[in-house]
Design an enzyme around this catalytic site. Structure first.
Site, mmCIF file in Angstrom:
data_model
loop_
_atom_site.group_PDB
_atom_site.id
_atom_site.type_symbol
_atom_site.label_atom_id
_atom_site.label_comp_id
_atom_site.label_asym_id
_atom_site.label_seq_id
_atom_site.Cartn_x
_atom_site.Cartn_y
_atom_site.Cartn_z
ATOM 1 N N LYS A 13 -23.637 -24.440 -10.906
ATOM 2 C CA LYS A 13 -24.732 -24.873 -10.017
ATOM 3 C C LYS A 13 -25.031 -23.822 -8.950
ATOM 4 O O LYS A 13 -26.174 -23.458 -8.717
ATOM 5 C CB LYS A 13 -24.364 -26.189 -9.299
ATOM 6 C CG LYS A 13 -24.087 -27.346 -10.226
ATOM 7 C CD LYS A 13 -23.759 -28.601 -9.447
ATOM 8 C CE LYS A 13 -22.490 -28.523 -8.622
ATOM 9 N NZ LYS A 13 -21.260 -28.343 -9.401
ATOM 10 N N ARG A 88 -24.024 -36.269 -4.318
ATOM 11 C CA ARG A 88 -22.873 -36.393 -5.211
ATOM 12 C C ARG A 88 -22.499 -37.851 -5.448
ATOM 13 O O ARG A 88 -21.550 -38.122 -6.191
ATOM 14 C CB ARG A 88 -21.674 -35.676 -4.593
ATOM 15 C CG ARG A 88 -21.416 -34.287 -5.172
ATOM 16 C CD ARG A 88 -20.172 -33.751 -4.509
ATOM 17 N NE ARG A 88 -19.508 -32.726 -5.249
ATOM 18 C CZ ARG A 88 -19.631 -31.426 -4.980
ATOM 19 N NH1 ARG A 88 -20.439 -31.015 -4.027
ATOM 20 N NH2 ARG A 88 -18.918 -30.553 -5.659
ATOM 21 N N ARG A 127 -12.772 -18.095 -10.848
ATOM 22 C CA ARG A 127 -13.823 -17.997 -9.811
ATOM 23 C C ARG A 127 -13.265 -17.296 -8.584
ATOM 24 O O ARG A 127 -12.151 -17.537 -8.148
ATOM 25 C CB ARG A 127 -14.311 -19.395 -9.427
ATOM 26 C CG ARG A 127 -15.204 -19.364 -8.201
ATOM 27 C CD ARG A 127 -16.145 -20.531 -8.129
ATOM 28 N NE ARG A 127 -15.492 -21.802 -7.868
ATOM 29 C CZ ARG A 127 -16.161 -22.953 -7.759
ATOM 30 N NH1 ARG A 127 -17.469 -22.986 -7.914
ATOM 31 N NH2 ARG A 127 -15.516 -24.075 -7.523
ATOM 32 N N ARG A 160 -10.547 -20.120 -4.097
ATOM 33 C CA ARG A 160 -10.645 -21.312 -3.251
ATOM 34 C C ARG A 160 -9.422 -22.207 -3.410
ATOM 35 O O ARG A 160 -8.923 -22.377 -4.516
ATOM 36 C CB ARG A 160 -11.912 -22.098 -3.608
ATOM 37 C CG ARG A 160 -13.142 -21.569 -2.930
ATOM 38 C CD ARG A 160 -14.421 -22.135 -3.480
ATOM 39 N NE ARG A 160 -14.423 -23.576 -3.670
ATOM 40 C CZ ARG A 160 -15.496 -24.269 -4.093
ATOM 41 N NH1 ARG A 160 -16.625 -23.627 -4.349
ATOM 42 N NH2 ARG A 160 -15.436 -25.562 -4.262
ATOM 43 N N ARG A 171 -10.895 -33.237 -9.284
ATOM 44 C CA ARG A 171 -12.328 -33.123 -8.985
ATOM 45 C C ARG A 171 -13.185 -33.535 -10.188
ATOM 46 O O ARG A 171 -14.252 -34.120 -10.017
ATOM 47 C CB ARG A 171 -12.667 -31.691 -8.545
ATOM 48 C CG ARG A 171 -12.059 -31.355 -7.187
ATOM 49 C CD ARG A 171 -12.153 -29.880 -6.872
ATOM 50 N NE ARG A 171 -13.519 -29.447 -6.691
ATOM 51 C CZ ARG A 171 -13.904 -28.171 -6.742
ATOM 52 N NH1 ARG A 171 -13.030 -27.220 -6.993
ATOM 53 N NH2 ARG A 171 -15.155 -27.865 -6.542
#
Ligand code: ADP
Ligand code: AMP
Length: 217
Positions: A13, A88, A127, A160, A171
């Site tokens: 996203k 969300r 990431r 992260r 998540r």
């Protein structure tokens, strides 16, 4: 043009939202980035949000909704925006819809970047994020020119805290329970469009541009 990016954590996203923002000259608004900036600056909101983020949970709607509504009321949003990570939950979507309806406006597109869960963990562990400017990279799929250094601003990149595999699994559960119902919500408003997010990131972008440009033809 008001665009919402939907999709699992790690679906791409943010990557796509930044490219959309550049091409169409509208702001990219990521509630996750806003929370991370608050954490970095040591604000009360940041301290509160961090507890939920580190646990892989959603920050409560009371903390999130006002923040977003204030942000989209800014002057730079008058020609539209691309929202990444908001809404969300169904209540968040309803608050946004009510606020827009009062202004005689609406969401133009909710773009679902579709990526199966099996691909997500691999993406998240690779990431790398820049806390200084919000840019996102991947060590294999979207590497920086110099390892560990942001191409855009030169700051050091981080992994992260919430991208650890055990937090990513949590998540994903939260995504399926609380966020995925938004696909039906926006489908019922006739603004849902889906793209195959497993493709190369430039091909995903091409598919999104085809959707957005079709509306302007
Ligand atoms: P989200 O904002 O949905 O959480 P990101 O845009 O941060 O996801 O993307 C998650 C990770 O996957 C990042 O490391 C990013 O560079 C990488 N990525 C994004 N799109 C693709 C793609 N189409 N193919 C492979 N990797 C991708
Ligand atoms: P993201 O950067 O979009 O992956 O978001 C990182 C984390 O910030 C999420 O896992 C949530 O804990 C929190 N967060 C971001 N946006 C929202 C939102 N709209 N509602 C609730 N929590 C959010």
């Amino acid at each position: 043009m008001k665009i919402i990016m939907l999709g699992a954590p790690g679906a791409g996203k943010g990557t796509q939202a930044k490219m959309i923002a550049d091409k169409y000259q509208i702001p990219h608004i990521s509630t996750g980035d806003i929370f991370r900036a608050n954490i970095k600056n040591g604000t009360e909101l940041g301290k509160e949000a961090k507890k939920y983020m580190d646990a892989g949970q959603l920050v409560p709607d009371e903390l999130t909704v006002k923040l977003l509504l204030d942000r989209v009321a800014n002057e730079d949003c008058k020609n539209g925006y691309v929202l990444d990570g908001f809404p969300r939950t169904i209540p968040q979507a309803e608050v946004l819809e009510n606020a827009l309806t009062k202004l005689g406006e609406k969401v133009d597109y909710a773009i679902d970047v579709d990526v199966p869960d099996e691909n997500i963990i691999r993406r998240m562990s690779g990431r790398r994020a820049c806390v200084a400017c919000g840019a996102t990279y991947h060590i294999v799929y979207n590497p920086t020119k110099e390892e560990g250094i942001c191409d855009r601003c030169g700051a050091a990149l981080i992994l992260r805290d919430d991208d650890k595999p055990e937090t990513v699994i949590k998540r994903l559960d939260v995504y399926h329970a609380q966020t995925q119902p938004l696909i039906d919500f926006y489908s019922s408003r006739n603004v849902l469009r889906s793209v195959d997010g497993t493709q190369d990131l430039m091909k995903v972008f091409e598919d999104i541009v085809a959707i957005l440009d079709a509306s302007e033809a």
